[in-house]
Write a protein that holds these residues in place. Structure first.
Motif, PDB file in Angstrom:
ATOM      1  N   TYR A 164       0.873  -1.341  -0.021  1.00  0.00           N
ATOM      2  CA  TYR A 164       0.157  -0.091  -0.007  1.00  0.00           C
ATOM      3  C   TYR A 164       0.991   1.163   0.033  1.00  0.00           C
ATOM      4  O   TYR A 164       1.970   1.285   0.545  1.00  0.00           O
ATOM      5  N   ASP A 165       0.496   2.298  -0.472  1.00  0.00           N
ATOM      6  CA  ASP A 165       0.842   3.517  -0.497  1.00  0.00           C
ATOM      7  C   ASP A 165       0.771   4.222   0.848  1.00  0.00           C
ATOM      8  O   ASP A 165       0.129   3.743   1.558  1.00  0.00           O
ATOM      9  N   VAL A 166       1.370   5.280   1.090  1.00  0.00           N
ATOM     10  CA  VAL A 166       1.385   5.851   2.345  1.00  0.00           C
ATOM     11  C   VAL A 166      -0.012   6.463   2.802  1.00  0.00           C
ATOM     12  O   VAL A 166      -0.557   6.609   3.707  1.00  0.00           O
ATOM     13  N   LYS A 167      -0.323   7.029   1.503  1.00  0.00           N
ATOM     14  CA  LYS A 167      -1.870   7.913   1.680  1.00  0.00           C
ATOM     15  C   LYS A 167      -2.895   6.725   1.861  1.00  0.00           C
ATOM     16  O   LYS A 167      -4.016   7.046   2.753  1.00  0.00           O
ATOM     17  N   THR A 168      -2.711   5.435   1.574  1.00  0.00           N
ATOM     18  CA  THR A 168      -3.942   4.518   1.987  1.00  0.00           C
ATOM     19  C   THR A 168      -3.795   4.081   3.400  1.00  0.00           C
ATOM     20  O   THR A 168      -4.559   4.032   4.171  1.00  0.00           O
ATOM     21  N   LEU A 169      -2.501   4.168   3.571  1.00  0.00           N
ATOM     22  CA  LEU A 169      -2.148   3.797   5.089  1.00  0.00           C
ATOM     23  C   LEU A 169      -2.816   4.768   6.229  1.00  0.00           C
ATOM     24  O   LEU A 169      -3.454   4.526   7.174  1.00  0.00           O
ATOM     25  N   ILE A 170      -2.436   6.149   5.882  1.00  0.00           N
ATOM     26  CA  ILE A 170      -3.007   7.352   6.554  1.00  0.00           C
ATOM     27  C   ILE A 170      -4.269   7.197   6.669  1.00  0.00           C
ATOM     28  O   ILE A 170      -5.005   7.485   7.545  1.00  0.00           O
ATOM     29  N   ALA A 171      -5.039   6.882   5.443  1.00  0.00           N
ATOM     30  CA  ALA A 171      -6.349   7.213   5.219  1.00  0.00           C
ATOM     31  C   ALA A 171      -7.299   6.182   6.249  1.00  0.00           C
ATOM     32  O   ALA A 171      -8.098   6.492   6.915  1.00  0.00           O
ATOM     33  N   GLN A 172      -6.559   4.656   6.038  1.00  0.00           N
ATOM     34  CA  GLN A 172      -7.406   3.739   6.821  1.00  0.00           C
ATOM     35  C   GLN A 172      -7.073   4.043   8.385  1.00  0.00           C
ATOM     36  O   GLN A 172      -8.178   3.637   9.221  1.00  0.00           O
ATOM     37  N   THR A 173      -6.093   4.555   8.744  1.00  0.00           N
ATOM     38  CA  THR A 173      -5.824   4.980  10.193  1.00  0.00           C
ATOM     39  C   THR A 173      -6.747   5.875  10.748  1.00  0.00           C
ATOM     40  O   THR A 173      -7.154   5.763  11.732  1.00  0.00           O
ATOM     41  N   GLY A 174      -6.888   6.965   9.925  1.00  0.00           N
ATOM     42  CA  GLY A 174      -7.759   8.051   9.967  1.00  0.00           C
ATOM     43  C   GLY A 174      -9.091   7.476  10.362  1.00  0.00           C
ATOM     44  O   GLY A 174      -9.757   8.209  11.143  1.00  0.00           O
ATOM     45  N   ILE A 175      -9.573   6.640   9.387  1.00  0.00           N
ATOM     46  CA  ILE A 175     -10.970   6.021   9.568  1.00  0.00           C
ATOM     47  C   ILE A 175     -11.041   5.400  10.754  1.00  0.00           C
ATOM     48  O   ILE A 175     -12.253   5.622  11.413  1.00  0.00           O
ATOM     49  N   HIS A 176     -10.285   4.729  11.131  1.00  0.00           N
ATOM     50  CA  HIS A 176     -10.406   3.795  12.291  1.00  0.00           C
ATOM     51  C   HIS A 176     -10.326   4.733  13.418  1.00  0.00           C
ATOM     52  O   HIS A 176     -11.357   4.476  14.803  1.00  0.00           O
ATOM     53  N   ILE A 177      -9.419   5.778  13.386  1.00  0.00           N
ATOM     54  CA  ILE A 177      -9.663   6.941  14.713  1.00  0.00           C
ATOM     55  C   ILE A 177     -10.902   7.333  14.638  1.00  0.00           C
ATOM     56  O   ILE A 177     -11.420   7.909  15.860  1.00  0.00           O
ATOM     57  N   THR A 178     -11.551   7.958  13.564  1.00  0.00           N
ATOM     58  CA  THR A 178     -12.738   8.269  13.566  1.00  0.00           C
ATOM     59  C   THR A 178     -13.754   7.488  14.244  1.00  0.00           C
ATOM     60  O   THR A 178     -14.838   8.007  14.984  1.00  0.00           O
ATOM     61  N   PHE A 179     -13.765   6.122  13.978  1.00  0.00           N
ATOM     62  CA  PHE A 179     -14.610   5.361  14.353  1.00  0.00           C
ATOM     63  C   PHE A 179     -14.441   5.438  16.081  1.00  0.00           C
ATOM     64  O   PHE A 179     -15.303   5.216  16.901  1.00  0.00           O
ATOM     65  N   LEU A 180     -13.105   5.330  16.570  1.00  0.00           N
ATOM     66  CA  LEU A 180     -12.803   5.393  18.094  1.00  0.00           C
ATOM     67  C   LEU A 180     -13.553   6.554  18.753  1.00  0.00           C
ATOM     68  O   LEU A 180     -14.171   6.474  19.500  1.00  0.00           O
ATOM     69  N   LEU A 181     -13.295   7.740  18.137  1.00  0.00           N
ATOM     70  CA  LEU A 181     -14.039   9.039  18.412  1.00  0.00           C
ATOM     71  C   LEU A 181     -15.408   8.894  18.388  1.00  0.00           C
ATOM     72  O   LEU A 181     -16.022   9.441  19.441  1.00  0.00           O
ATOM     73  N   SER A 182     -16.048   8.346  17.736  1.00  0.00           N
ATOM     74  CA  SER A 182     -17.668   8.469  17.380  1.00  0.00           C
ATOM     75  C   SER A 182     -18.012   7.530  18.484  1.00  0.00           C
ATOM     76  O   SER A 182     -19.078   7.979  19.211  1.00  0.00           O
ATOM     77  N   ALA A 183     -17.300   6.361  18.750  1.00  0.00           N
ATOM     78  CA  ALA A 183     -17.826   5.393  19.904  1.00  0.00           C
ATOM     79  C   ALA A 183     -17.676   6.214  21.276  1.00  0.00           C
ATOM     80  O   ALA A 183     -18.705   6.342  22.182  1.00  0.00           O
ATOM     81  N   LEU A 184     -16.385   6.944  21.390  1.00  0.00           N
ATOM     82  CA  LEU A 184     -16.557   7.758  22.719  1.00  0.00           C
ATOM     83  C   LEU A 184     -17.536   8.753  22.916  1.00  0.00           C
ATOM     84  O   LEU A 184     -18.229   8.889  23.914  1.00  0.00           O
TER      85      LEU A 184
END
Length: 204
Positions: A164-184
């Motif tokens: 994967y390229d860096v943009k994909t890794l950063i995007a997936q990590t950002g989406i996961h963090i968004t899920f965490l913040l939404s759950a909180l």
């Protein structure tokens, strides 16, 4: 002379309110459809598990299927089972199980909350969380389940990070963090609502 209190007669539900209330049964086909989706996931899990076991014992067709499943587009296709390959397949199986758990929570909790009581209080296998389920609790539990599924997908991505390229890794990590913040945020709102309701009950 005995003091006998006569309870007031219950007011009959009007035709329109009764029709609106009965419309909740329109959700029944949706939950039945999710049960069928659960069956599809069970079949998919069995196919993947059977191919994994077949590949371990040297079945060529099973090995080809497993290698096709774990190969990322643009990455070099492995030629044999490795620790990373087996891990990816197992993570895929865990992903199916977690999605299946999510389906169960939606089917059972949603039906109990929005359609009709299931009267499972005396059943020995009643889920612990179902005894106090409501719309808020269900949202929190669904959010936690989605975070678990996202974690599995993120781990699979990191195992194949070179593909994967860096943009994909950063995007997936950002989406996961968004899920965490939404759950909180959902849990925090639920806590505020519960505290407000408890305070109102104490005032009364």
């Amino acid at each position: 002379m005995s003091n006998i209190q006569i309870s007031p007669a219950k007011k009959a539900i009007g035709v329109l309110p009764n029709l609106i209330f009965m419309s909740r049964w329109l959700q029944l086909p949706l939950y039945l459809g999710l049960i069928l989706a659960q069956c599809v996931y069970v079949f998919h899990f069995w196919v993947e598990l059977t191919d994994l076991i077949g590949a371990v014992f040297g079945n060529a067709a099973s090995l080809d299927h497993i290698l096709d499943v774990v190969t990322i587009e643009g990455a070099v296709r492995p030629t044999k089972l490795t620790e990373a390959t087996i891990m990816l397949v197992v993570l895929g199986l865990i992903d199916v199980v977690m999605i299946s758990n999510l389906l169960i929570m939606v089917i059972v909790g949603g039906y109990e909350t929005f359609v009709s009581r299931m009267n499972l209080e005396s059943h020995p296998d009643q889920p612990e969380w179902l005894s106090h389920v409501n719309a808020s609790v269900l949202k929190v539990k669904l959010a936690m389940a989605i975070i678990g599924i996202s974690s599995i997908h993120l781990l699979k991505t990191f195992i194949n990070a070179n593909a994967y390229d860096v943009k994909t890794l950063i995007a997936q990590t950002g989406i996961h963090i968004t899920f965490l913040l939404s759950a909180l945020a959902i849990a925090w709102c639920d806590r505020i609502m519960t505290a407000t309701q408890n305070q109102a009950n104490q005032d009364h």
